[in-house]
Design an enzyme around this catalytic site. Structure first.
Site, PDB file in Angstrom:
ATOM      1  N   HIS A 122      -3.348   1.661   1.302  1.00 49.89           N
ATOM      2  CA  HIS A 122      -2.941   2.033   2.675  1.00 49.89           C
ATOM      3  C   HIS A 122      -4.021   2.873   3.368  1.00 49.89           C
ATOM      4  O   HIS A 122      -4.143   2.846   4.591  1.00 49.89           O
ATOM      5  CB  HIS A 122      -1.628   2.825   2.645  1.00 49.89           C
ATOM      6  CG  HIS A 122      -0.472   2.027   2.105  1.00 49.89           C
ATOM      7  ND1 HIS A 122       0.698   2.603   1.694  1.00 49.89           N
ATOM      8  CD2 HIS A 122      -0.315   0.699   1.910  1.00 49.89           C
ATOM      9  CE1 HIS A 122       1.531   1.673   1.266  1.00 49.89           C
ATOM     10  NE2 HIS A 122       0.938   0.510   1.381  1.00 49.89           N
ATOM     11  N   TYR A 359       4.558   0.956  -5.866  1.00 50.14           N
ATOM     12  CA  TYR A 359       3.654   0.095  -5.084  1.00 50.14           C
ATOM     13  C   TYR A 359       2.210   0.607  -5.068  1.00 50.14           C
ATOM     14  O   TYR A 359       1.333  -0.030  -4.511  1.00 50.14           O
ATOM     15  CB  TYR A 359       4.148   0.006  -3.644  1.00 50.14           C
ATOM     16  CG  TYR A 359       5.448  -0.751  -3.467  1.00 50.14           C
ATOM     17  CD1 TYR A 359       5.460  -2.145  -3.496  1.00 50.14           C
ATOM     18  CD2 TYR A 359       6.641  -0.082  -3.256  1.00 50.14           C
ATOM     19  CE1 TYR A 359       6.641  -2.846  -3.319  1.00 50.14           C
ATOM     20  CE2 TYR A 359       7.831  -0.783  -3.080  1.00 50.14           C
ATOM     21  CZ  TYR A 359       7.821  -2.159  -3.117  1.00 50.14           C
ATOM     22  OH  TYR A 359       8.992  -2.859  -2.938  1.00 50.14           O
ATOM     23  N   GLN A 360       1.948   1.751  -5.613  1.00 48.13           N
ATOM     24  CA  GLN A 360       0.606   2.352  -5.651  1.00 48.13           C
ATOM     25  C   GLN A 360      -0.082   2.327  -4.277  1.00 48.13           C
ATOM     26  O   GLN A 360      -1.276   2.000  -4.167  1.00 48.13           O
ATOM     27  CB  GLN A 360      -0.275   1.650  -6.697  1.00 48.13           C
ATOM     28  CG  GLN A 360       0.130   1.902  -8.137  1.00 48.13           C
ATOM     29  CD  GLN A 360       1.016   0.797  -8.700  1.00 48.13           C
ATOM     30  OE1 GLN A 360       0.815  -0.371  -8.373  1.00 48.13           O
ATOM     31  NE2 GLN A 360       1.966   1.141  -9.545  1.00 48.13           N
ATOM     32  N   CYS A 361       0.674   2.644  -3.224  1.00 46.50           N
ATOM     33  CA  CYS A 361       0.137   2.673  -1.847  1.00 46.50           C
ATOM     34  C   CYS A 361      -0.519   1.341  -1.485  1.00 46.50           C
ATOM     35  O   CYS A 361      -1.605   1.319  -0.873  1.00 46.50           O
ATOM     36  CB  CYS A 361      -0.868   3.809  -1.662  1.00 46.50           C
ATOM     37  SG  CYS A 361      -0.158   5.424  -1.865  1.00 46.50           S
ATOM     38  N   ASN A 362       0.088   0.278  -1.902  1.00 46.16           N
ATOM     39  CA  ASN A 362      -0.478  -1.039  -1.641  1.00 46.16           C
ATOM     40  C   ASN A 362       0.654  -2.027  -1.382  1.00 46.16           C
ATOM     41  O   ASN A 362       0.736  -3.082  -2.017  1.00 46.16           O
ATOM     42  CB  ASN A 362      -1.289  -1.470  -2.871  1.00 46.16           C
ATOM     43  CG  ASN A 362      -2.468  -2.315  -2.461  1.00 46.16           C
ATOM     44  OD1 ASN A 362      -2.310  -3.192  -1.629  1.00 46.16           O
ATOM     45  ND2 ASN A 362      -3.620  -2.064  -3.039  1.00 46.16           N
TER      46      ASN A 362
END
Ligand SMILES: Cc1ncc(COP(=O)(O)O)c(C=O)c1O
Length: 403
Positions: A122, A359-362
């Site tokens: 992100h 989501y690991q910022c994805n």
């Protein structure tokens, strides 16, 4: 810097450099989120407080001089690490801050066009979406940016910038960044590399890669939190607007008559994160001391060992294709509907295994693939085959839960 005494892959010497592992059996598999800190980094920060303790670039007493010297010496170390000049290294707060500095500095308008990839964190997506028009280059079947598609995208709709990750924080796939930067340049676009996941794993030489900008976070390469860097090609600096204004960035100011510093100073208004930068310099020394080749060999060993062992566990899969160059990062998805946060909590509480779930910022990458997050295993130089064995044993215990 002298090479540390590291004799072969997986020896506990390296692990012993990390106080986090002292007198326990912890298994830390969350290095893509943040890397642990070795003793020399912690020591450098403490030494700064004990010996120098002053601000930088402002006063003339001996402690201020020492602070400035240590701070600028870290900039030099980082410049050597990146293969650029010290005046091309801007200290920031982290990779996100570096990208925002650039997104603001390029003075993009709503009509300007930036190309990213589907792999972006992100932090390398939202800054562009907030400023301008964004297109997404396609991936090929191996999970790498499709170079033909990128080229045709830029040919049909010229862009100001191509902003891509060096390696994905979800899939671990290293991207063909030299070719990407070449294509960008040939089509008249600048290139930004998000090296948050690669710095400290593989070489990030800006000259060899051919990028115009490169962003990284100190905390992912064994430095402290709150410090990052942006490499900015020297000849582009004058065209980039400052992000913040304040002390330390001017040569002269008198009413409307302002002369700004050239180089990094113009982008570093306010007292910087001095101890952070010094810690990051110590982290660079630490990596150099181990030797980049050792780190890469160790990564490769962990990567291939994990791939061979995970096959024995039922009801869990690697979520995305693995490319030919791949870091030891694996997003695992259970075949059943079990909550991955719950699984990660069991791994933590029952086995003392730390990994990321979610989501690991994805989010776009996961959501566009119909996957609701993953258990991400991410390893670094303090991990061993034994860590992998313990994780495999734990996942085997939980096989029925994963169905
Ligand atoms: C590829 C990538 N880019 C950017 C970031 C953002 O890093 P930071 O939160 O340190 O700014 C991360 C963090 O996980 C990342 O993996």
């Amino acid at each position: 810097m002298q090479a540390l005494n590291v004799k072969c892959i997986g020896l506990p010497d390296v692990r012993n450099n990390f106080p986090f592992f002292r007198d326990n059996q912890r298994i830390y598999l969350d290095s893509s989120s943040t890397a642990l800190k070795p003793e020399p980094v912690i020591g450098a920060i403490t030494d700064f407080y004990l010996q120098a303790g002053s601000n930088v670039g402002r006063s003339n007493h001996q402690y201020a001089q020492l602070s400035t010297q240590l701070f600028e010496s870290s900039r030099n170390k980082l410049a050597c690490f990146l293969g650029c000049s010290a005046d091309e290294v801007i200290f920031t707060a982290n990779c996100t801050d570096s990208i925002n500095l650039l997104a603001h500095g390029l003075a993009l308008g709503k009509g300007d066009h930036v190309v990213v990839s589907p792999l972006e964190h992100h932090s390398n997506l939202l800054p562009w979406l907030s400023k301008c028009r964004v297109s997404v280059a396609r991936l090929d079947l191996n999970g790498c940016i499709d170079l033909d598609h990128l080229d045709s995208l830029l040919a049909s709709d010229p862009a100001k910038l191509v902003a891509v990750c060096h390696a994905s924080n979800v899939t671990g796939n290293v991207q063909p960044v030299r070719q990407i930067c070449q294509i960008a340049r040939a089509r008249g676009a600048l290139s930004l590399l998000d090296a948050a996941q690669t710095a400290g794993h593989i070489p990030v030489s800006v000259g060899q890669i051919g990028c115009d900008f490169l962003a990284l976070s100190g905390h992912k390469m064994f430095g402290p939190s709150g410090i990052g860097a942006l490499y900015m090609r020297r000849d582009l600096q004058a065209s980039i607007q400052s992000y913040r204004y304040g002390g330390g960035m001017v040569n002269k100011v008198q009413h409307g008559d302002i002369s700004y510093q050239s180089g990094p100073g113009r982008f570093e208004a306010g007292t910087p994160n001095i101890e952070g930068a010094i810690g990051l310099g110590a982290a660079v020394d630490y990596i150099n001391g181990l030797g980049g080749q050792w780190v890469q060999d160790h990564d490769r060993d962990l990567e291939s060992y994990f791939r061979s062992q995970i096959q024995s566990v039922r009801n869990i899969e690697i979520a995305f294709p693995i490319a030919s160059q791949h870091l030891p990062i694996f997003p695992l998805v259970p075949v059943g509907k079990v909550d991955i946060g719950f699984v990660s909590r069991i791994l933590s509480d029952r086995y003392d295994i730390a990994l990321s779930s979610g989501y690991q910022c994805n989010q776009p990458l996961y959501r566009n693939s119909g996957i609701e997050g993953a258990l991400r295993v991410s390893m670094h130089l303090y991990n061993t085959r034994k860590d992998i064995d313990t994780l495999i044993m734990a996942l085997t215990d939980l096989q029925d839960l994963l169905a």
